[in-house]
Enzyme design. Structure first.
Site, short mmCIF file in Angstrom:
data_model
loop_
_atom_site.label_atom_id
_atom_site.label_comp_id
_atom_site.label_asym_id
_atom_site.label_seq_id
_atom_site.Cartn_x
_atom_site.Cartn_y
_atom_site.Cartn_z
N LYS A 198 10.07 -7.40 -15.62
CA LYS A 198 8.72 -6.82 -15.61
C LYS A 198 8.84 -5.31 -15.41
O LYS A 198 9.03 -4.82 -14.30
CB LYS A 198 7.85 -7.43 -14.51
CG LYS A 198 6.37 -7.16 -14.83
CD LYS A 198 5.51 -6.95 -13.63
CE LYS A 198 5.63 -5.64 -12.95
NZ LYS A 198 5.17 -4.45 -13.73
N GLU A 273 16.06 -1.05 -4.52
CA GLU A 273 16.34 0.39 -4.69
C GLU A 273 15.02 1.10 -4.46
O GLU A 273 14.14 1.07 -5.32
CB GLU A 273 16.84 0.68 -6.11
CG GLU A 273 18.20 0.13 -6.43
CD GLU A 273 19.33 0.90 -5.78
OE1 GLU A 273 19.09 2.03 -5.31
OE2 GLU A 273 20.43 0.34 -5.71
N CYS A 307 13.88 9.60 -7.71
CA CYS A 307 14.06 9.03 -6.37
C CYS A 307 15.04 9.85 -5.55
O CYS A 307 14.92 9.92 -4.33
CB CYS A 307 14.52 7.59 -6.49
SG CYS A 307 15.99 7.40 -7.50
N GLU A 414 7.75 10.83 1.00
CA GLU A 414 8.19 11.11 -0.37
C GLU A 414 6.97 11.51 -1.19
O GLU A 414 6.03 10.73 -1.30
CB GLU A 414 8.83 9.83 -0.94
CG GLU A 414 9.47 10.00 -2.28
CD GLU A 414 9.87 8.67 -2.90
OE1 GLU A 414 9.07 7.71 -2.83
OE2 GLU A 414 10.97 8.59 -3.45
P1 NAD Z 1 5.95 0.87 -7.36
O1 NAD Z 1 6.55 0.25 -6.15
O2 NAD Z 1 4.49 1.15 -7.34
O3 NAD Z 1 6.18 -0.05 -8.64
C1 NAD Z 1 7.46 -0.42 -9.07
C2 NAD Z 1 7.36 -1.71 -9.85
O4 NAD Z 1 6.93 -2.75 -8.98
C3 NAD Z 1 6.35 -1.68 -10.99
O5 NAD Z 1 6.86 -2.43 -12.08
C4 NAD Z 1 5.15 -2.39 -10.39
O6 NAD Z 1 4.31 -2.98 -11.34
C5 NAD Z 1 5.84 -3.44 -9.56
N1 NAD Z 1 5.05 -4.03 -8.48
C6 NAD Z 1 4.07 -3.45 -7.74
N2 NAD Z 1 3.60 -4.35 -6.84
C7 NAD Z 1 4.29 -5.49 -7.01
C8 NAD Z 1 4.27 -6.78 -6.39
N3 NAD Z 1 3.43 -7.06 -5.39
N4 NAD Z 1 5.12 -7.73 -6.83
C9 NAD Z 1 5.98 -7.46 -7.82
N5 NAD Z 1 6.04 -6.27 -8.46
C10 NAD Z 1 5.21 -5.30 -8.05
O7 NAD Z 1 6.80 2.16 -7.65
P2 NAD Z 1 6.57 3.23 -8.78
O8 NAD Z 1 5.42 4.07 -8.35
O9 NAD Z 1 6.55 2.59 -10.11
O10 NAD Z 1 7.95 4.06 -8.69
C11 NAD Z 1 8.13 5.10 -7.82
C12 NAD Z 1 9.01 4.69 -6.65
O11 NAD Z 1 10.25 4.16 -7.12
C13 NAD Z 1 9.39 5.87 -5.80
O12 NAD Z 1 9.23 5.54 -4.44
C14 NAD Z 1 10.87 6.09 -6.12
O13 NAD Z 1 11.59 6.72 -5.10
C15 NAD Z 1 11.34 4.72 -6.40
N6 NAD Z 1 12.56 4.74 -7.22
C16 NAD Z 1 13.76 4.48 -6.63
C17 NAD Z 1 14.94 4.52 -7.38
C18 NAD Z 1 16.28 4.26 -6.75
O14 NAD Z 1 17.28 4.23 -7.46
N7 NAD Z 1 16.38 4.07 -5.45
C19 NAD Z 1 14.87 4.84 -8.73
C20 NAD Z 1 13.64 5.10 -9.30
C21 NAD Z 1 12.48 5.04 -8.53
#
Ligand code: NAD
Length: 522
Positions: A198, A273, A307, A414
């Site tokens: 997803k 992650e 990130c 962040e």
């Molecule tokens: P997010 O947590 O809002 O969403 C990430 C994913 O999770 C999306 O596909 C979203 O639809 C899904 N999601 C949301 N709620 C969910 C649930 N209840 N159940 C299952 N899936 C769900 O994050 P974002 O805004 O898309 O991304 C930004 C974040 O990602 C930042 O905090 C960033 O630091 C982190 N990030 C970390 C890394 C790493 O390598 N550590 C890499 C990229 C991004």
């Protein structure tokens, strides 16, 4: 076929567009379909709001159908089943995926830029990293033939073998859409698992293209499944459904907590992650111009939606005033624009909601007494090449925030936008203490010409990656992940493949004998 976009045409490449007909963007059990409830989502380019495409908006019932397909494909045995593929065949498949993306690189990069608003050259560079990731795991598959264990008994043959985990739920964010997908899909397939992917709801197109590639390569039905839709609805079953053996998530900390909590109920394997608040520590003896230039990259590349962004600059007091003045000066001249703007140096934020979140973060910093040296207001002027208005998209300028104290939210939270806070230090110990004063622990950097300082500080920092005299590079062959609340587990490197396998002890007694432990009273 490669796609050569004109500089005015924002439509998807013809091949990509064809794959979207009827918003049939769900790939379940080897077939493309629309969402069962018929719901769709319109994807718009965040750089100017232009229409990109209509995709399926899956709900939990679509995802449950995909989980059932992945579960059946994992359990199926016999000729042509996924279980019958050798590790060499799986490795070749992953290499073939790399080759197919290489062949269609322009089309993939274009789709990525339209979804994210990222400049086209940046998306093209991302595609190179994605290809390298698939190539790495393709070559690594099958390299681990297990391990003989000395049982201290000549009649026993004991060995550890690696087995697939099973059915994997893969959930990815929008900032590096296909890169994050690649870090999961490549080792997942190499390890012999099946999956339901997803991707982030705002940026589904490169994942859709990838599934077309996988479909064309003749993977058995049900091995690879895709659902496009919102996390709370389409994503939720991937952490709650007992048929999922492992959930691998990249995204925000708050979502990670929800996913880990749900997964605990059926005791799934969990890989997380999450975010970071990454210190970039500059000692006075560092190469000044290199440190300054990289401090800009660290904070403002991809408008800070990274990130591992170096959003927390920690400078030795003796050079801080000049360093920050120079940083402010250079940050103030960074040019903003859309994917096709050849004069732009960085692009848009992903959405209106995210733009407002970044603006609120800066406003709160001001309210708490910090000083905004440059930036700090939503950008509305002309785009870098003058062809449009930044007000049509979601742009925030590079923003430098100083006079911060450690109690302020801006130092700990962040922003995931183009902001950097400034702190100063006097001693090595103080630099380390500041660098470790975070709940996260994803990445950090130390800049110095003293190799002793570099060694001590890099070892003392509690972060999953530490750069010395650099900021940002990662390698597919090196583990990536976080300490603290930046996550659980590692992606990339040998451990990135291990995540998608279970270790099994096979213990063979070659001289079975009666033990006499229980008396024979027959
Ligand atoms: P997010 O947590 O809002 O969403 C990430 C994913 O999770 C999306 O596909 C979203 O639809 C899904 N999601 C949301 N709620 C969910 C649930 N209840 N159940 C299952 N899936 C769900 O994050 P974002 O805004 O898309 O991304 C930004 C974040 O990602 C930042 O905090 C960033 O630091 C982190 N990030 C970390 C890394 C790493 O390598 N550590 C890499 C990229 C991004």
């Amino acid at each position: 076929m490669t796609f050569k976009p004109s500089t005015t045409d924002k439509a998807l490449a013809p091949e990509t567009a064809k794959s979207h007909e009827g918003a049939a963007t769900l790939f379940i059990d080897g077939a493309w379909s629309a969402a069962a409830a018929g719901r769709t989502r319109t994807i718009e380019c965040p750089a100017d709001g232009s229409f990109v495409a209509e995709v399926a908006e899956a709900d939990a019932s679509d995802t449950e159908r995909a989980i059932a397909a992945a579960d059946a494909a994992f359990r199926r045995t016999g000729e042509d089943s996924w279980a019958s593929w050798t590790t060499a065949q799986r490795g070749q498949l992953v290499l073939d995926i790399a080759a197919a993306i290489r062949q269609r690189k322009d089309e993939f990069a274009w789709a990525e830029s339209m979804d994210t608003g990222k400049r086209l050259p940046e998306s093209a560079a991302d595609m190179d990293d994605i290809i390298a990731c698939f190539e790495y795991f393709g070559k690594l598959a099958g390299n681990d033939a297990g391990r003989l264990v000395d049982a201290n008994d000549p009649t026993v043959v004991a060995r550890i073998v690696r087995e697939p985990v099973g059915v994997c739920g893969l959930i990815t964010p929008w900032n590096y859409p296909l890169l994050q997908v690649a870090w999961k899909v490549a080792p997942c397939l190499a390890g012999g698992n099946t999956f339901v992917l997803k991707p982030a709801e705002l940026t589904p197109h490169t994942a859709i293209l990838l599934m077309h590639v996988i479909d064309d390569l003749g993977v058995p039905a049900g091995v690879a499944n895709l659902v496009t839709g919102a996390g709370s609805d389409a994503g939720a079953p991937l952490s709650s459904d007992p048929r999922i053996d492992m959930v691998s998530f990249t995204g925000g900390l708050a979502t990670g907590r929800i996913i880990a909590g749900e997964a605990a109920k059926s005791v799934k394997k969990v890989a997380l992650e999450l975010g970071g608040k990454n210190p970039n520590i500059i000692f006075a003896d560092a190469d000044y111009e290199a440190a300054l230039d990289n401090a800009l990259n660290a904070a403002f590349l991809h408008s800070g939606q990274v990130c591992s962004a170096g959003a927390r600059l920690v400078v030795e007091e003796s050079i801080a005033e000049k360093f920050v003045d120079d940083l402010v000066e250079r940050a103030g001249h960074i040019k903003l624009g859309g994917p096709l703007d050849e004069k732009a140096e960085t692009g848009a934020l992903i959405s209106k909601q995210h733009l407002e979140k970044v603006a609120a973060y800066v406003d709160r910093a001001r309210e708490q007494g910090a000083r905004v040296r440059v930036g700090g207001e939503i950008a509305t002027g002309p785009t870098a090449d003058g062809s449009g208005s930044l007000a049509d998209g979601y742009f925030y300028p590079p923003t430098v925030i100083d006079q911060v104290t450690r109690e302020m939210d801006c130092v700990h939270d962040e922003a995931f936008g183009p902001t950097v806070t400034i702190e100063t230090f006097r001693t090595e110990e103080e630099a380390i203490e500041i660098g470790n004063d975070t709940d996260y622990g994803l990445a950090g950097a130390v800049w110095t010409s003293d190799s002793g300082v570099a060694e001590r500080v890099s070892r003392a920092l509690r972060h999953g990656t530490v750069w010395i005299n650099d900021f940002g590079p990662y390698l597919p062959q090196a583990e990536w992940g976080g300490f603290g609340q930046s996550g659980i587990g590692r992606e990339l490197g040998p451990a990135g493949l291990e995540e998608y396998t279970e270790a099994k002890l096979v213990y063979e007694n070659t001289a079975p004998a009666v033990t006499g432990w229980f008396e024979d009273r027959r």
